[in-house]
Design a protein around this motif. Structure first.
Motif, PDB file in Angstrom:
ATOM      1  N   LYS A  86       0.853  -1.346  -0.055  1.00  0.00           N
ATOM      2  CA  LYS A  86       0.046  -0.120   0.062  1.00  0.00           C
ATOM      3  C   LYS A  86       0.683   1.171   0.020  1.00  0.00           C
ATOM      4  O   LYS A  86       1.976   1.183   0.544  1.00  0.00           O
ATOM      5  CB  LYS A  86      -0.907  -0.011   1.368  1.00  0.00           C
ATOM      6  CG  LYS A  86      -2.054  -1.110   1.196  1.00  0.00           C
ATOM      7  CD  LYS A  86      -2.869  -0.779   2.145  1.00  0.00           C
ATOM      8  CE  LYS A  86      -3.989  -2.005   2.175  1.00  0.00           C
ATOM      9  NZ  LYS A  86      -5.032  -1.752   3.429  1.00  0.00           N
ATOM     10  N   VAL A  87       0.303   2.411  -0.641  1.00  0.00           N
ATOM     11  CA  VAL A  87       0.887   3.778  -0.547  1.00  0.00           C
ATOM     12  C   VAL A  87       0.583   4.275   0.761  1.00  0.00           C
ATOM     13  O   VAL A  87      -0.685   4.188   0.778  1.00  0.00           O
ATOM     14  CB  VAL A  87       0.548   4.697  -1.733  1.00  0.00           C
ATOM     15  CG1 VAL A  87       1.226   5.684  -1.757  1.00  0.00           C
ATOM     16  CG2 VAL A  87       0.810   3.664  -3.211  1.00  0.00           C
ATOM     17  N   ASP A  88       1.226   4.782   1.628  1.00  0.00           N
ATOM     18  CA  ASP A  88       0.753   5.261   2.870  1.00  0.00           C
ATOM     19  C   ASP A  88       0.571   6.558   2.809  1.00  0.00           C
ATOM     20  O   ASP A  88       1.195   7.335   2.117  1.00  0.00           O
ATOM     21  CB  ASP A  88       2.160   4.894   3.822  1.00  0.00           C
ATOM     22  CG  ASP A  88       1.627   4.706   5.435  1.00  0.00           C
ATOM     23  OD1 ASP A  88       0.274   4.557   5.457  1.00  0.00           O
ATOM     24  OD2 ASP A  88       2.466   4.569   6.372  1.00  0.00           O
ATOM     25  N   ALA A  89      -0.433   6.969   3.532  1.00  0.00           N
ATOM     26  CA  ALA A  89      -0.869   8.408   3.601  1.00  0.00           C
ATOM     27  C   ALA A  89      -0.242   8.963   4.593  1.00  0.00           C
ATOM     28  O   ALA A  89      -0.510   8.340   5.760  1.00  0.00           O
ATOM     29  CB  ALA A  89      -2.551   8.645   3.703  1.00  0.00           C
ATOM     30  N   ILE A  90       0.519  10.204   4.503  1.00  0.00           N
ATOM     31  CA  ILE A  90       1.089  10.860   5.801  1.00  0.00           C
ATOM     32  C   ILE A  90       0.642  12.222   5.693  1.00  0.00           C
ATOM     33  O   ILE A  90       0.878  13.172   4.676  1.00  0.00           O
ATOM     34  CB  ILE A  90       2.566  10.708   5.357  1.00  0.00           C
ATOM     35  CG1 ILE A  90       3.347   9.384   5.323  1.00  0.00           C
ATOM     36  CG2 ILE A  90       3.384  11.397   6.592  1.00  0.00           C
ATOM     37  CD1 ILE A  90       3.010   8.607   6.738  1.00  0.00           C
ATOM     38  N   ASN A  91       0.369  12.635   6.750  1.00  0.00           N
ATOM     39  CA  ASN A  91      -0.075  14.046   6.911  1.00  0.00           C
ATOM     40  C   ASN A  91       1.179  14.783   7.659  1.00  0.00           C
ATOM     41  O   ASN A  91       1.902  14.094   8.095  1.00  0.00           O
ATOM     42  CB  ASN A  91      -1.485  14.448   7.608  1.00  0.00           C
ATOM     43  CG  ASN A  91      -1.362  14.178   9.107  1.00  0.00           C
ATOM     44  OD1 ASN A  91      -0.801  14.681   9.909  1.00  0.00           O
ATOM     45  ND2 ASN A  91      -2.252  12.820   9.530  1.00  0.00           N
ATOM     46  N   PRO A  92       1.242  16.309   7.622  1.00  0.00           N
ATOM     47  CA  PRO A  92       2.338  16.945   8.059  1.00  0.00           C
ATOM     48  C   PRO A  92       2.668  16.700   9.587  1.00  0.00           C
ATOM     49  O   PRO A  92       3.644  16.726   9.968  1.00  0.00           O
ATOM     50  CB  PRO A  92       1.948  18.542   7.857  1.00  0.00           C
ATOM     51  CG  PRO A  92       0.923  18.074   6.810  1.00  0.00           C
ATOM     52  CD  PRO A  92       0.261  17.307   6.840  1.00  0.00           C
ATOM     53  N   TYR A  93       1.491  16.435  10.489  1.00  0.00           N
ATOM     54  CA  TYR A  93       1.958  15.857  11.673  1.00  0.00           C
ATOM     55  C   TYR A  93       2.302  14.562  12.265  1.00  0.00           C
ATOM     56  O   TYR A  93       2.610  14.375  13.307  1.00  0.00           O
ATOM     57  CB  TYR A  93       0.623  16.447  12.687  1.00  0.00           C
ATOM     58  CG  TYR A  93       0.372  17.836  12.600  1.00  0.00           C
ATOM     59  CD1 TYR A  93       0.759  18.709  13.564  1.00  0.00           C
ATOM     60  CD2 TYR A  93      -0.389  18.486  11.722  1.00  0.00           C
ATOM     61  CE1 TYR A  93       0.647  20.068  13.364  1.00  0.00           C
ATOM     62  CE2 TYR A  93      -0.474  19.812  11.374  1.00  0.00           C
ATOM     63  CZ  TYR A  93       0.020  20.822  12.342  1.00  0.00           C
ATOM     64  OH  TYR A  93      -0.135  22.012  12.279  1.00  0.00           O
TER      65      TYR A  93
END
Length: 726
Positions: free
Chosen positions: A32-39
């Motif tokens: 899976k491509v991992d979703a990363i948010n700025p925090y």
């Protein structure tokens, strides 16, 4: 001997099959491509960047792409070895994985083109194609609208987006139409800041040249200063308290952007590229080499929304959503059994809602064209409830419940969206009313979990031949039903327009949440516990009027004590326990009502009147409540004449107590036999009214004739007569 050999051979074959099944289950790994948010960014971010990964397969050139080997379905085997490689890459790329032997890894997409990512784990080799390209953007006036026009479903998304808050967010900020308030000069102004722009535009990384707003807005081309260093210096903008105040509807800054910085206008909105990935590869012909996804990404989980909606305490919808049950994937057979769709799969609900809103709509595109394959079979997410182009709720109606009951069309508001899933999967008519004494169901003879809409609307309970409580409601006045209480607005003081998305009325320890208590305040005042709301009567008959949830628990405990139990000590529900209910229809009816109330999970709060009525009918309690009348405190004990009289099928009986006293009101036939107890509670001074529904303690309707009702309160005792006429 031959039989023994056959048996041994069969056992060997079974063992081989079982071994192969075990091996297979131990090797289930997903790339899976991992979703990363700025925090959640794993390393300190460089200054001037907003590093995110939306989890799409279409990524901005120069950005890091994060991957995870999802081993959640790997069975009893442990997958501990991972090998990440890039088997093919664009010309000129030198990209390599950082820490390519970990469960999670990443690389930087340093060139435009396709990357073939390979993962070896759990004995399997998995691949994924990642396309790196640049932002093209989409203004309010052109670009995507050339193809995605109105009337050409499913390609008319541009028109929907053009009128959405996402499309106009940046423009509204620059024209003083966000967070408007009276400023120092007595003029209505909107509040804006540089930090807002990062999420109100397309892409933000001033260090990477891929067409994103952050880079272009900081670009000084020699003849004109960078927009980011000039816009706030306009005389129309007032700077105070680290905020910029712009006169409402003043277009000065916006017109300057369009006229002098037209190259960044296309990315000056939350555009198509922000949610589908940068679109240059799509718009310049690369889409034709990708007939399934057309070089665009699409996800059904929250990965695309989280980078902005989890950005700060001020915009914490994503944080609250992550706390909810909706955010947690439903494991097991629920995600693969079609009978559990659409409610246990966010993607399936999207497809169902499109059919519901537009009969005949081409829903084959859901999971196909424009669909990123990364998200799999997800649970309820942002786009499950919100149409992503308009941001409106997908469903605004709820049709008939499973038992055929038609909910009132003017009740429920936004909560009707929730009710499409939160209603019982089974009908009382099919499971209890029309079945024979053996109740030979394939699985269970109780209601499905989470039948909140049934309880809320006063429907789908077994009523023992008395339909007078169908449609009985307690909270019909709530404007948006479920949403009113579970998504309280204004819990975030710095952004009072936000709705809480945790949906939780209690925390992990069972304590009431602040938002849950706030939801009760308009009607019940300040409370510290839901049980602070007192019951209107002694429903469980223990002699004391207590908090409503305590009273309801008392009724449930009494009913549970009467019902047959399984090995765990809970009332039976499954075919394995069918002998416990054989030839006992009353037991199955009582089981249905018990679990309908229990599975509602609110301890009756969704509809106190209906929950109490169902349990009292199951227990054979004819007492239907006592209501305290308004008026002065009486000076003496008194028992009023019932009204109406004669009556059929119900009658009201009033009585007065001048001081707190244990009160009992009972009904007898003319032979002196006890028919039922209407009141048995310690009551404070006041005048009260109770109702008799013409039934005995077993729930059976009484015959025409004369009946005697008696009141006892301390040393006071009196009787009166009443006449039932059918």
């Amino acid at each position: 001997m031959r039989r023994v050999a056959s048996v041994c051979l069969a056992l060997i074959l079974c063992g081989l099959v079982a071994a192969s099944m075990f091996t297979a289950s131990a090797q289930v790994v997903a790339l899976k491509v991992d979703a990363i948010n700025p925090y959640d960014y794993p390393t300190p971010a460089p200054a001037g960047s907003m590093p995110i990964s939306t989890g799409l397969s279409i990524v901005p050139k120069g950005m890091k792409v994060y991957f995870v080997a999802d081993t959640a379905g790997s069975g009893s085997g442990v997958v501990s070895s991972f090998a990440w490689t890039i088997s093919s890459r664009p010309t000129g790329s030198t990209a390599v994985f950082t820490n390519g032997t970990a469960c999670k890894s990443y690389f930087t997409a340093d060139s435009i083109g396709d990357y073939t990512v390979q993962l070896v784990a759990g004995g399997k080799t998995l691949t994924r194609t990642i396309t790196a390209t640049t932002f093209r953007g989409n203004s309010l006036d052109q670009d995507c609208g050339f193809c995605h026009i109105s009337g050409s479903k499913p390609y008319d998304a541009y028109q929907d987006w053009r009128g959405s808050k996402h499309a106009t967010m940046f423009k509204r900020g620059l024209t003083g139409n966000l967070e408007t308030e009276m400023s120092y000069d007595g003029v209505t102004r909107g509040v804006y800041s540089k930090s807002c722009i990062k999420c109100h535009t397309t892409g933000w990384d001033q260090n990477v040249n891929n067409g994103n707003f952050g880079y272009l807005s900081h670009l000084d081309n020699g003849s004109i200063q960078a927009w980011d260093s000039t816009w706030y210096k306009d005389p129309s903008v007032i700077f105070a308290q680290n905020e910029y105040f712009i006169k409402q509807n003043d277009t000065t800054v916006w017109r300057n952007l369009k006229n002098s910085y037209s190259q960044i206008e296309k990315v000056g909105a939350i555009s198509c590229d922000q949610c589908h990935g940068p679109s240059d590869a799509h718009a310049t012909g690369g889409a034709f080499s990708d007939p399934v996804n057309h070089k665009l990404g699409r996800r059904y989980d929250s990965g695309v929304c989280d980078p902005c909606h989890t950005s700060s305490a001020k915009h914490s919808i994503g944080v609250r959503y992550a706390e909810s049950g909706h955010a947690k994937n439903v494991e097991g057979s629920h995600t693969s059994r079609t009978s559990c769709f659409p409610c246990h799969s966010g993607k399936a609900f999207v497809k169902w809602s499109k059919n519901k809103a537009n009969p005949g709509y081409d829903t084959t595109t859901v999971g196909g064209i424009n669909s990123d394959t990364n998200d799999g079979n997800i649970a309820v997410s942002c786009v499950t409830c919100h149409e992503p182009h308009t941001l409106e709720l997908r469903v605004s109606t709820v049709d008939s419940l499973r038992n055929g009951y038609l909910p009132p069309t003017n009740i429920g508001g936004a909560g009707k969206l929730c009710m499409n899933c939160h209603n019982s999967r089974y009908s009382v008519k099919a499971k209890v009313t029309t079945k024979g004494p053996y109740y030979g169901f394939s699985d269970r003879y109780g209601p499905h979990s989470n039948g909140q809409a049934d309880i809320y609307f006063g429907s789908n309970g077994y009523q023992y031949g008395d339909n007078s409580i169908t449609g009985l409601m307690t909270h019909a006045s709530l404007k948006d039903a479920c949403v009113t209480c579970h998504m309280v607005q204004g819990m975030n003081a710095s952004s009072p327009v936000q709705y809480s998305h945790s949906l939780n009325m209690t925390d992990s320890l069972g304590n009431p949440t602040a938002s849950g208590l706030k939801a009760c305040e308009p009607c019940h005042g300040t409370i510290t516990s839901y049980n602070d709301v007192k019951a209107s009567a002694d429903y469980d008959g223990n002699g004391t009027i207590q908090g409503f949830q305590t009273e309801l628990n008392g009724l449930l405990a009494k009913l549970k004590n009467r019902l047959p139990k399984d090995a765990s000590g809970n009332p039976v529900t499954m075919m394995a326990d069918s002998l416990a209910v054989k030839n006992q229809p009353k037991v199955v009816q009582d089981l249905w009502n018990y679990y309908l109330v229990v599975n509602d999970k609110s301890l009756g709060i969704h509809n106190p009147k209906y929950a109490v009525a169902l349990l009292q009918r199951a227990l054979g309690i004819t007492f239907t409540g006592v209501k305290k009348d308004e008026g002065p405190v009486p000076t003496s004990f008194a028992l009023g004449q019932n009204y109406p009289n004669p009556f059929n099928p119900t009658t009201n009986i009033s009585f007065s107590v001048p001081q707190q006293e244990k009160v009992k009101v009972e009904v007898y036939d003319v032979l002196g036999r006890l028919i039922g107890t209407l009141v048995n509670a310690e009551l404070p001074a006041g005048t009260y009214t109770t109702t008799w529904n013409g039934k005995d303690a077993n729930g059976a309707s009484v015959a025409t004739g004369m009946y005697i009702y008696r009141m006892q309160a301390g040393t006071f005792s009196t009787v009166k007569k009443m006449l039932m006429v059918k």
